[in-house]
Design a protein around this motif. Structure first.
Motif, mmCIF file in Angstrom:
data_model
loop_
_atom_site.group_PDB
_atom_site.id
_atom_site.type_symbol
_atom_site.label_atom_id
_atom_site.label_comp_id
_atom_site.label_asym_id
_atom_site.label_seq_id
_atom_site.Cartn_x
_atom_site.Cartn_y
_atom_site.Cartn_z
ATOM 1 N N CYS A 35 -8.343 1.921 -1.643
ATOM 2 C CA CYS A 35 -7.679 0.506 -1.147
ATOM 3 C C CYS A 35 -7.021 0.049 -2.099
ATOM 4 C CB CYS A 35 -8.612 -0.041 -0.207
ATOM 5 S SG CYS A 35 -9.212 0.682 1.159
ATOM 6 N N CYS A 36 -7.710 -0.072 -3.361
ATOM 7 C CA CYS A 36 -7.173 -0.861 -4.618
ATOM 8 C C CYS A 36 -6.088 0.057 -5.271
ATOM 9 C CB CYS A 36 -8.343 -0.978 -5.548
ATOM 10 S SG CYS A 36 -9.610 -2.039 -5.383
ATOM 11 N N VAL A 37 -6.244 1.135 -5.267
ATOM 12 C CA VAL A 37 -5.095 1.949 -5.931
ATOM 13 C C VAL A 37 -3.729 1.881 -5.057
ATOM 14 C CG1 VAL A 37 -4.420 4.282 -6.519
ATOM 15 C CG2 VAL A 37 -6.636 3.452 -7.236
ATOM 16 N N THR A 38 -4.050 2.073 -3.931
ATOM 17 C CA THR A 38 -2.984 2.241 -2.819
ATOM 18 C C THR A 38 -2.259 0.855 -2.726
ATOM 19 O OG1 THR A 38 -4.232 3.593 -1.139
ATOM 20 C CG2 THR A 38 -2.281 2.416 -0.179
ATOM 21 N N THR A 39 -2.755 -0.172 -2.848
ATOM 22 C CA THR A 39 -2.257 -1.510 -2.975
ATOM 23 C C THR A 39 -1.560 -1.829 -4.130
ATOM 24 O OG1 THR A 39 -4.032 -2.473 -1.726
ATOM 25 C CG2 THR A 39 -2.750 -4.006 -2.684
ATOM 26 N N LEU A 40 -1.973 -1.290 -5.312
ATOM 27 C CA LEU A 40 -1.022 -1.485 -6.485
ATOM 28 C C LEU A 40 -0.205 -0.241 -6.660
ATOM 29 C CD1 LEU A 40 -4.274 -1.452 -9.085
ATOM 30 C CD2 LEU A 40 -2.709 -3.240 -8.451
ATOM 31 N N ILE A 109 3.500 -2.962 5.863
ATOM 32 C CA ILE A 109 2.406 -2.597 6.715
ATOM 33 C C ILE A 109 1.106 -2.149 6.000
ATOM 34 C CG2 ILE A 109 1.276 -1.205 8.528
ATOM 35 C CD1 ILE A 109 4.204 -1.840 9.866
ATOM 36 N N VAL A 110 1.527 -0.866 5.144
ATOM 37 C CA VAL A 110 0.475 -0.208 4.171
ATOM 38 C C VAL A 110 -0.204 -1.399 3.173
ATOM 39 C CG1 VAL A 110 0.226 1.347 2.341
ATOM 40 C CG2 VAL A 110 1.546 2.073 4.340
ATOM 41 N N ALA A 111 0.732 -2.165 2.680
ATOM 42 C CA ALA A 111 0.177 -3.199 1.693
ATOM 43 C C ALA A 111 -0.818 -4.255 2.347
ATOM 44 C CB ALA A 111 1.476 -4.150 1.309
ATOM 45 N N VAL A 112 -0.298 -4.746 3.628
ATOM 46 C CA VAL A 112 -1.471 -5.701 4.251
ATOM 47 C C VAL A 112 -2.716 -4.993 4.748
ATOM 48 C CG1 VAL A 112 -1.583 -6.968 6.525
ATOM 49 C CG2 VAL A 112 0.270 -7.029 5.118
ATOM 50 N N LEU A 113 -2.687 -3.611 5.252
ATOM 51 C CA LEU A 113 -3.909 -2.932 5.689
ATOM 52 C C LEU A 113 -4.667 -2.523 4.517
ATOM 53 C CD1 LEU A 113 -2.566 -0.548 8.476
ATOM 54 C CD2 LEU A 113 -3.678 -2.620 8.654
ATOM 55 N N SER A 114 -4.025 -2.116 3.332
ATOM 56 C CA SER A 114 -4.747 -1.860 2.394
ATOM 57 C C SER A 114 -5.472 -2.930 1.689
ATOM 58 C CB SER A 114 -4.161 -1.138 1.433
ATOM 59 O OG SER A 114 -3.125 -1.831 0.863
ATOM 60 N N SER A 115 -4.710 -4.177 1.621
ATOM 61 C CA SER A 115 -5.424 -5.282 1.047
ATOM 62 C C SER A 115 -6.534 -5.894 1.939
ATOM 63 C CB SER A 115 -4.384 -6.346 0.983
ATOM 64 O OG SER A 115 -3.417 -5.921 0.059
ATOM 65 N N LEU A 116 -6.555 -5.766 3.215
ATOM 66 C CA LEU A 116 -7.597 -6.300 4.170
ATOM 67 C C LEU A 116 -8.647 -5.372 4.076
ATOM 68 C CD1 LEU A 116 -5.727 -7.270 7.480
ATOM 69 C CD2 LEU A 116 -6.571 -8.881 5.579
ATOM 70 N N LEU A 117 -8.572 -4.060 3.985
ATOM 71 C CA LEU A 117 -9.659 -3.141 3.795
ATOM 72 C C LEU A 117 -10.335 -3.341 2.409
ATOM 73 C CD1 LEU A 117 -8.278 0.029 5.545
ATOM 74 C CD2 LEU A 117 -9.992 -1.245 6.315
ATOM 75 N N MET A 118 -9.633 -3.412 1.525
ATOM 76 C CA MET A 118 -10.244 -3.746 0.174
ATOM 77 C C MET A 118 -11.050 -4.997 0.080
ATOM 78 S SD MET A 118 -8.075 -5.028 -3.506
ATOM 79 C CE MET A 118 -7.441 -6.535 -2.644
ATOM 80 N N LEU A 119 -10.540 -5.973 0.844
ATOM 81 C CA LEU A 119 -11.534 -7.270 0.835
ATOM 82 C C LEU A 119 -12.694 -7.206 2.021
ATOM 83 C CD1 LEU A 119 -8.751 -9.911 1.345
ATOM 84 C CD2 LEU A 119 -10.012 -9.484 -0.741
ATOM 85 N N VAL A 120 -12.517 -6.322 2.847
ATOM 86 C CA VAL A 120 -13.677 -5.942 3.631
ATOM 87 C C VAL A 120 -14.801 -5.200 2.966
ATOM 88 C CG1 VAL A 120 -14.375 -4.724 5.683
ATOM 89 C CG2 VAL A 120 -12.406 -6.152 5.934
ATOM 90 N N GLN A 121 -14.315 -4.192 2.191
ATOM 91 C CA GLN A 121 -15.188 -3.267 1.399
ATOM 92 C C GLN A 121 -15.892 -4.114 0.352
ATOM 93 O OE1 GLN A 121 -16.099 -0.435 2.431
ATOM 94 N NE2 GLN A 121 -14.518 1.122 2.772
ATOM 95 N N VAL A 137 -5.824 -6.829 -8.509
ATOM 96 C CA VAL A 137 -4.739 -6.370 -7.646
ATOM 97 C C VAL A 137 -4.118 -7.737 -7.154
ATOM 98 C CG1 VAL A 137 -4.498 -5.723 -5.049
ATOM 99 C CG2 VAL A 137 -5.860 -4.338 -6.787
ATOM 100 N N LEU A 138 -4.774 -8.750 -6.903
ATOM 101 C CA LEU A 138 -4.207 -10.141 -6.220
ATOM 102 C C LEU A 138 -3.459 -10.760 -7.530
ATOM 103 C CD1 LEU A 138 -7.308 -11.685 -4.609
ATOM 104 C CD2 LEU A 138 -5.589 -10.403 -3.617
ATOM 105 N N SER A 139 -3.919 -10.483 -8.720
ATOM 106 C CA SER A 139 -2.941 -10.987 -9.866
ATOM 107 C C SER A 139 -1.641 -10.239 -9.988
ATOM 108 C CB SER A 139 -3.568 -10.884 -11.107
ATOM 109 O OG SER A 139 -5.007 -11.464 -11.230
ATOM 110 N N VAL A 140 -1.567 -8.970 -9.765
ATOM 111 C CA VAL A 140 -0.294 -8.006 -9.680
ATOM 112 C C VAL A 140 0.461 -8.502 -8.545
ATOM 113 C CG1 VAL A 140 0.563 -5.724 -9.316
ATOM 114 C CG2 VAL A 140 -1.415 -6.153 -10.795
ATOM 115 N N TRP A 141 -0.127 -8.772 -7.417
ATOM 116 C CA TRP A 141 0.929 -9.326 -6.405
ATOM 117 C C TRP A 141 1.327 -10.681 -6.560
ATOM 118 C CZ3 TRP A 141 3.418 -6.907 -2.871
ATOM 119 C CH2 TRP A 141 2.736 -5.618 -2.439
#
Length: 280
Positions: A35-40, A109-121, A137-141
């Motif tokens: 999830c982290c890599v996908t978001t980045l 959509i991919v950014a939102v889902l991957s970010s939410l799953l990252m936080l859940v994990q 990840v949050l700093s990059v965004w």
């Protein structure tokens, strides 16, 4: 007693095995690292898109307008000349901005889902390393969001410098003889002229699609001092302008609608040439 104990042991073992039972691979959540890599990667995709594609701003503009986030009030002159319908008919066609809009929505959509799953994990299993990854990840965004305007302006200036020779060729031709009837400019395509009502205005109509490089917009106009302003196809609220001796970039009233274009910044490109930004 022994039989009861044996039954309880069997039940405990069965429960333990059920707890260790693995779910099918398609039902498992992606890993925290994935999830982290996908978001980045999505963030990187947006960054590259902003830098490389002149139509990114137009894509965001149309997305906001289409979803109701942006309300526009076209001037009667633009509606009366058919300019408004011509612009939006081109935008609505799939072969213009359709693929870009689809890509924008998909990445979002991919950014939102991957970010939410990252936080859940992370909430499920918090570690120091995980916390550092979340902060990264949050700093990059956040950095992309804070620097968005500056990044757009730098990318637009880069593309304008590349496209400048084409605009110089057209300005040279127009300076020698301003058209008084419909025709074609070698670099800009077909244009519409109305010398009786708007003698210093040309409406381009030969452009096809939305190229990734910076290109001519819909409007070319000439000032009373001989300056020539070229609307751009990608950079919203920007002109490439040629100013002869005695003329400088300034706020002005547009020839088409009469609305006030308030100059925000004028960036010299070379002698007599400027990238001029208008608006608040």
């Amino acid at each position: 007693m022994n039989m009861t104990a044996d039954v309880e042991n069997v039940i405990d073992e069965t429960s333990a095995k059920a707890g260790r039972r693995k779910w099918p691979s398609w039902m498992r959540l992606p890993s925290f690292k994935f999830c982290c890599v996908t978001t980045l990667l999505v963030c990187l995709a947006y960054l590259v898109w902003i830098i490389m594609d002149a139509q990114y701003q137009q894509t965001v503009f149309v997305m906001r307008y289409s979803t109701g986030l942006l309300q526009l009030d076209p001037s009667p002159a633009m509606v009366g000349t058919g300019m408004w319908d011509m612009m939006w008919d081109g935008v609505r066609s799939w072969d213009s901005l359709g693929p870009r809009l689809l890509l924008f929505y998909l990445l979002a959509i991919v950014a939102v889902l991957s970010s939410l799953l990252m936080l859940v994990q992370f909430a499920h299993r918090a570690t120091i390393r995980g916390m550092l990854m979340v902060v990264l990840v949050l700093s990059v965004w956040l950095s992309l969001w804070v620097s968005y305007d500056q990044l757009n302006e730098w990318a637009a200036l880069r593309r304008v410098n590349i496209a400048l020779p084409r605009f110089e060729a057209v300005a040279k031709s127009l300076s020698q003889q301003w058209p008084t009837e419909n025709g074609t400019l070698p670099e800009a395509g077909q244009f519409y002229a109305d010398p009786a009502k708007r003698p210093n205005l040309l409406l381009l109509r030969g452009r096809e699609g939305y190229p990734a490089h910076e290109d001519f917009g819909f409007i070319i106009e000439r000032s009373d001092l001989g300056a020539i302003r070229f609307e751009l196809s990608g950079a919203i609220g920007c002109n490439i302008e040629f100013h002869p001796d005695g003329s400088r970039p300034t706020s002005y009233s547009t020839r088409l609608s009469g609305s006030k274009a308030t100059m925000r910044e004028a960036i010299p490109l070379k002698e007599h040439w400027y990238l001029v930004r208008y608006g608040g």
